[in-house]
Design a protein around this motif. Structure first.
Motif, PDB file in Angstrom:
ATOM      1  N   MET A   1     -26.929  18.538   5.152  1.00 35.49           N
ATOM      2  CA  MET A   1     -26.204  19.476   4.303  1.00 35.49           C
ATOM      3  C   MET A   1     -24.934  19.923   5.031  1.00 35.49           C
ATOM      4  N   THR A   2     -23.854  19.964   4.315  1.00 30.24           N
ATOM      5  CA  THR A   2     -22.579  20.398   4.843  1.00 30.24           C
ATOM      6  C   THR A   2     -22.591  21.910   5.058  1.00 30.24           C
ATOM      7  N   ASP A   3     -21.844  22.365   6.051  1.00 29.41           N
ATOM      8  CA  ASP A   3     -21.733  23.803   6.286  1.00 29.41           C
ATOM      9  C   ASP A   3     -20.730  24.372   5.285  1.00 29.41           C
ATOM     10  N   ILE A   4     -21.218  24.996   4.250  1.00 31.11           N
ATOM     11  CA  ILE A   4     -20.375  25.534   3.186  1.00 31.11           C
ATOM     12  C   ILE A   4     -20.198  27.026   3.409  1.00 31.11           C
ATOM     13  N   THR A   5     -18.952  27.447   3.512  1.00 33.33           N
ATOM     14  CA  THR A   5     -18.630  28.860   3.707  1.00 33.33           C
ATOM     15  C   THR A   5     -18.706  29.578   2.364  1.00 33.33           C
ATOM     16  N   ILE A   6     -19.363  30.725   2.350  1.00 39.19           N
ATOM     17  CA  ILE A   6     -19.433  31.562   1.151  1.00 39.19           C
ATOM     18  C   ILE A   6     -18.811  32.896   1.500  1.00 39.19           C
TER      19      ILE A   6
END
Length: 109
Positions: A1-6
């Motif tokens: 899983m990609t590190d997705i910034t929220i």
């Protein structure tokens, strides 16, 4: 899983939004058991915090975040901007947690 910034902000420091991919959301429905309900009711009368309910809400937030990350990844996003939580009581002992925002692609400045 990609590190997705929220983030709750409209942008990310040091990054430029290059593409808006659309509004996405993550949801969780959580319930409390009878023992938690009784304990929470007693705390309401005598005062204090309901640790069991706080834990359930935290679990709902965690599940909603995981949900929105998966949806963002499926769209090819590397961030979600303008994220907001919404909480709604669905019925006795049931809580709906929703996290929505805009999936975006970004690049470093």
């Amino acid at each position: 899983m990609t590190d997705i910034t929220i983030t709750t902000t409209d942008g990310l420091e040091g990054r430029e939004v290059t593409e808006y991919l659309g509004v996405i959301s993550g949801e969780a429905v959580i319930g409390a058991n009878v023992v938690s309900d009784i304990a929470a009711g007693i705390r309401d009368v005598v005062g204090g915090r309901s640790g069991s309910y706080e834990k359930k809400i935290e679990t709902g937030r965690t599940e909603a975040i995981a949900d929105i990350r998966t949806e963002a990844e499926e769209l090819g996003a590397d961030a979600v901007v303008g994220a907001t939580f919404d909480y709604e009581e669905m019925g006795e002992g049931m809580l709906w947690v929703n996290l929505s925002g805009t999936a975006v692609k970004t690049r470093r400045r």
